[in-house]
Design a protein around this motif. Structure first.
Motif, PDB file in Angstrom:
ATOM      1  N   UNK A   1       0.840  -1.202   0.000  1.00 30.29           N
ATOM      2  CA  UNK A   1       0.000   0.000   0.000  1.00 30.29           C
ATOM      3  C   UNK A   1       0.872   1.248   0.000  1.00 30.29           C
ATOM      4  N   UNK A   2       0.576   2.230  -0.909  1.00 26.40           N
ATOM      5  CA  UNK A   2       1.406   3.439  -0.958  1.00 26.40           C
ATOM      6  C   UNK A   2       1.252   4.284   0.298  1.00 26.40           C
ATOM      7  N   UNK A   3       2.311   4.992   0.649  1.00 30.22           N
ATOM      8  CA  UNK A   3       2.308   5.893   1.795  1.00 30.22           C
ATOM      9  C   UNK A   3       1.965   7.289   1.292  1.00 30.22           C
ATOM     10  N   UNK A   4       0.728   7.717   1.517  1.00 33.52           N
ATOM     11  CA  UNK A   4       0.283   9.003   0.994  1.00 33.52           C
ATOM     12  C   UNK A   4       0.867  10.187   1.751  1.00 33.52           C
ATOM     13  N   UNK A   5       1.551   9.940   2.848  1.00 33.99           N
ATOM     14  CA  UNK A   5       2.274  11.034   3.507  1.00 33.99           C
ATOM     15  C   UNK A   5       3.539  11.396   2.741  1.00 33.99           C
ATOM     16  N   UNK A   6       4.025  10.485   1.915  1.00 33.05           N
ATOM     17  CA  UNK A   6       5.260  10.729   1.160  1.00 33.05           C
ATOM     18  C   UNK A   6       4.974  11.229  -0.249  1.00 33.05           C
ATOM     19  N   UNK A   7       4.123  10.489  -0.966  1.00 36.59           N
ATOM     20  CA  UNK A   7       3.888  10.822  -2.365  1.00 36.59           C
ATOM     21  C   UNK A   7       2.413  10.663  -2.721  1.00 36.59           C
ATOM     22  N   UNK A   8       1.926  11.480  -3.649  1.00 37.80           N
ATOM     23  CA  UNK A   8       0.570  11.272  -4.153  1.00 37.80           C
ATOM     24  C   UNK A   8       0.534  10.135  -5.157  1.00 37.80           C
ATOM     25  N   UNK A   9      -0.626   9.524  -5.310  1.00 35.05           N
ATOM     26  CA  UNK A   9      -0.819   8.492  -6.318  1.00 35.05           C
ATOM     27  C   UNK A   9      -1.313   9.096  -7.633  1.00 35.05           C
TER      28      UNK A   9
ATOM     29  N   UNK B   1     -14.900   0.315  -5.927  1.00 39.04           N
ATOM     30  CA  UNK B   1     -14.485   1.664  -6.272  1.00 39.04           C
ATOM     31  C   UNK B   1     -13.034   1.865  -5.896  1.00 39.04           C
ATOM     32  N   UNK B   2     -12.488   3.001  -6.310  1.00 37.26           N
ATOM     33  CA  UNK B   2     -11.137   3.369  -5.908  1.00 37.26           C
ATOM     34  C   UNK B   2     -10.107   2.899  -6.905  1.00 37.26           C
ATOM     35  N   UNK B   3      -8.845   3.023  -6.552  1.00 37.08           N
ATOM     36  CA  UNK B   3      -7.735   2.713  -7.433  1.00 37.08           C
ATOM     37  C   UNK B   3      -6.969   1.494  -6.932  1.00 37.08           C
ATOM     38  N   UNK B   4      -7.685   0.552  -6.374  1.00 36.64           N
ATOM     39  CA  UNK B   4      -7.047  -0.650  -5.843  1.00 36.64           C
ATOM     40  C   UNK B   4      -7.590  -0.919  -4.461  1.00 36.64           C
ATOM     41  N   UNK B   5      -7.577  -2.157  -4.085  1.00 32.60           N
ATOM     42  CA  UNK B   5      -8.175  -2.536  -2.798  1.00 32.60           C
ATOM     43  C   UNK B   5      -7.451  -1.856  -1.647  1.00 32.60           C
ATOM     44  N   UNK B   6      -8.236  -1.204  -0.787  1.00 32.45           N
ATOM     45  CA  UNK B   6      -7.673  -0.558   0.391  1.00 32.45           C
ATOM     46  C   UNK B   6      -7.033   0.792   0.131  1.00 32.45           C
ATOM     47  N   UNK B   7      -7.104   1.297  -1.126  1.00 27.72           N
ATOM     48  CA  UNK B   7      -6.511   2.595  -1.445  1.00 27.72           C
ATOM     49  C   UNK B   7      -7.636   3.600  -1.611  1.00 27.72           C
ATOM     50  N   UNK B   8      -7.700   4.568  -0.721  1.00 26.00           N
ATOM     51  CA  UNK B   8      -8.804   5.524  -0.715  1.00 26.00           C
ATOM     52  C   UNK B   8      -8.238   6.944  -0.799  1.00 26.00           C
ATOM     53  N   UNK B   9      -8.354   7.534  -1.971  1.00 28.44           N
ATOM     54  CA  UNK B   9      -7.829   8.870  -2.187  1.00 28.44           C
ATOM     55  C   UNK B   9      -8.844   9.916  -1.740  1.00 28.44           C
ATOM     56  N   UNK B  10      -8.329  11.070  -1.372  1.00 25.67           N
ATOM     57  CA  UNK B  10      -9.171  12.222  -1.091  1.00 25.67           C
ATOM     58  C   UNK B  10      -8.343  13.477  -1.320  1.00 25.67           C
ATOM     59  N   UNK B  11      -8.965  14.614  -1.190  1.00 25.42           N
ATOM     60  CA  UNK B  11      -8.286  15.878  -1.466  1.00 25.42           C
ATOM     61  C   UNK B  11      -7.041  16.020  -0.594  1.00 25.42           C
TER      62      UNK B  11
ATOM     63  N   UNK C   1     -12.188   7.067   8.248  1.00 23.02           N
ATOM     64  CA  UNK C   1     -10.964   6.636   7.574  1.00 23.02           C
ATOM     65  C   UNK C   1     -11.257   6.165   6.149  1.00 23.02           C
ATOM     66  N   UNK C   2     -12.413   5.586   5.943  1.00 25.33           N
ATOM     67  CA  UNK C   2     -12.825   5.120   4.629  1.00 25.33           C
ATOM     68  C   UNK C   2     -13.322   6.267   3.761  1.00 25.33           C
ATOM     69  N   UNK C   3     -14.055   7.190   4.376  1.00 22.61           N
ATOM     70  CA  UNK C   3     -14.709   8.277   3.649  1.00 22.61           C
ATOM     71  C   UNK C   3     -14.077   9.624   3.996  1.00 22.61           C
ATOM     72  N   UNK C   4     -14.422  10.158   5.136  1.00 24.74           N
ATOM     73  CA  UNK C   4     -13.872  11.448   5.568  1.00 24.74           C
ATOM     74  C   UNK C   4     -14.590  12.649   5.003  1.00 24.74           C
ATOM     75  N   UNK C   5     -15.614  12.420   4.171  1.00 24.55           N
ATOM     76  CA  UNK C   5     -16.350  13.540   3.598  1.00 24.55           C
ATOM     77  C   UNK C   5     -15.556  14.278   2.546  1.00 24.55           C
ATOM     78  N   UNK C   6     -16.255  15.036   1.728  1.00 25.86           N
ATOM     79  CA  UNK C   6     -15.583  15.861   0.724  1.00 25.86           C
ATOM     80  C   UNK C   6     -15.010  17.090   1.395  1.00 25.86           C
ATOM     81  N   UNK C   7     -13.684  17.172   1.401  1.00 25.48           N
ATOM     82  CA  UNK C   7     -13.032  18.332   1.994  1.00 25.48           C
ATOM     83  C   UNK C   7     -13.277  19.585   1.148  1.00 25.48           C
TER      84      UNK C   7
END
Length: 352
Positions: free
Chosen positions: A2-10, A249-259, A320-326
């Motif tokens: 799983x990518x670390x979104x604290x380091x790099x965007x997907x 949905x999403x870009x791979x299992x367990x990968x949840x992008x947001x703003x 953690x899954x959703x977080x609402x639209x920022x």
């Protein structure tokens, strides 16, 4: 891994230019026919691509606009992206600039997917929304051209009161044209879209359940933009049906992008935003590398910390899954950490 979104965007969306020949009613950018003064030069664009190629993993590049075809150096930049091994998904405007030859060129240059907007299932509905007659027919032709050369396609649709009744018809078009992905945008009232009528939270919830059923029953891969509640709806429905708890949905299992969390938007003039709909800048790539802005800007670090969410989103068991639209929280309340005002769900901790 799983990518670390604290380091790099997907995903990195680059608004290559503000220029576009359409006049869409919902346009985030309020695009006009001519470029903005001071848009990133070819050299600056090449440096951005070279930086992206150093990320681990390499992100997906999404050239957007305006209309990327309004940049004279578009194919130079696409060739560089291919040379650097970047995956590219392009979003051209459907204008006379989008020809059979251009679609073939996209395929030759290694474009992974071409996304076209479709906000109506007929010329009357779609052309009225886009502001230019003939746009629907040209979109249908472009989807066929892509199918001829083996270029996967995506359809982007914005949900508003003007387009709600068109969704079933658009789904039929997607199946008929062999479209790989349906990206459904839930309106954020910014740009020209600020004057359009949004759905109520309850209506949005109904649309998301309909999207789930359409994806399940018709085999359409559906993603949402500024509609992270869809992940909750999918999870709830699959659990209720006794299905394996994995997302459609999403870009791979367990990968949840947001703003700002796995996703970043670079404007035509180099400003770095969490998304195109949340126009609060974290910096400019002319002053600091994109990596540094994404990793260290207080705006971005806040958005990646779900413990900072306020109100209903802050206590929701799905945060953690959703977080609402920022972006919607920012646009409607002025607080990018506030509750999403278009979410109908009542968290367990919110019920009295």
């Amino acid at each position: 891994m799983r990518p670390d979104f604290n380091r790099y965007p997907l995903l990195v969306a680059w608004e290559m230019t503000h220029a576009c020949l359409l006049a869409c009613k919902h346009c985030r950018a309020c695009a006009e026919p001519d470029p903005l003064p001071g848009e990133l030069s070819t050299e600056e664009g090449l440096r951005l691509l070279e930086e992206l190629a150093t990320y681990t993993p390499k992100p997906i590049l999404l050239p957007t606009g305006g209309d990327p075809l309004r940049r004279p150096d578009l194919f130079v930049l696409l060739a560089k992206a291919r040379e650097l091994g970047l995956t590219v998904g392009i979003t051209p405007a459907v204008t006379p600039l989008l020809t059979r030859e251009v679609v073939g060129r996209f395929k030759e240059l290694g474009v992974h997917q071409m996304a076209l907007s479709l906000d109506g299932a007929s010329p009357e509905a779609h052309d009225g929304f886009r502001g230019v007659p003939g746009t629907f027919q040209r979109a249908m032709e472009a989807l066929e051209w892509a199918r001829e050369v083996g270029l996967p396609t995506q359809v982007n649709t914005t949900v508003t009161r003007l387009t709600l009744a068109e969704l079933p018809g658009i789904a039929r078009v997607i199946v008929e044209k062999g479209v790989a992905t349906w990206e459904v945008f839930f309106l954020v009232p910014v740009g020209r879209g600020a004057v359009l009528s949004q759905l109520s939270p309850e209506e949005y919830e109904q649309v998301m359940h309909w999207l789930y059923e359409t994806s399940r029953d018709q085999g359409i891969k559906i993603r949402t933009t500024e509609g992270p509640h869809f992940r909750r709806v999918v999870t709830q429905r699959r659990r209720a049906e006794g299905a394996e708890d994995q997302a459609l949905v999403g870009h791979g299992r367990g990968v949840h992008l947001s703003d700002g969390n796995g996703f970043v938007f670079v404007s035509a003039t180099g400003e770095v935003y969490p998304s195109g709909f949340l126009a609060e800048p974290g910096g400019n790539i002319r002053q600091r590398p994109l990596r540094e802005i994404y990793q260290h800007s207080p705006l971005f670090t806040e958005l990646r910390d779900k413990s900072l969410l306020r109100g209903k989103c802050g206590v929701c068991e799905y945060k953690q899954l959703c977080g609402g639209s920022r972006a919607r929280a920012w646009a409607e309340t002025g607080d990018h950490l506030g509750s999403d005002p278009r979410c109908a769900y009542r968290p367990r901790a919110w019920q009295g």
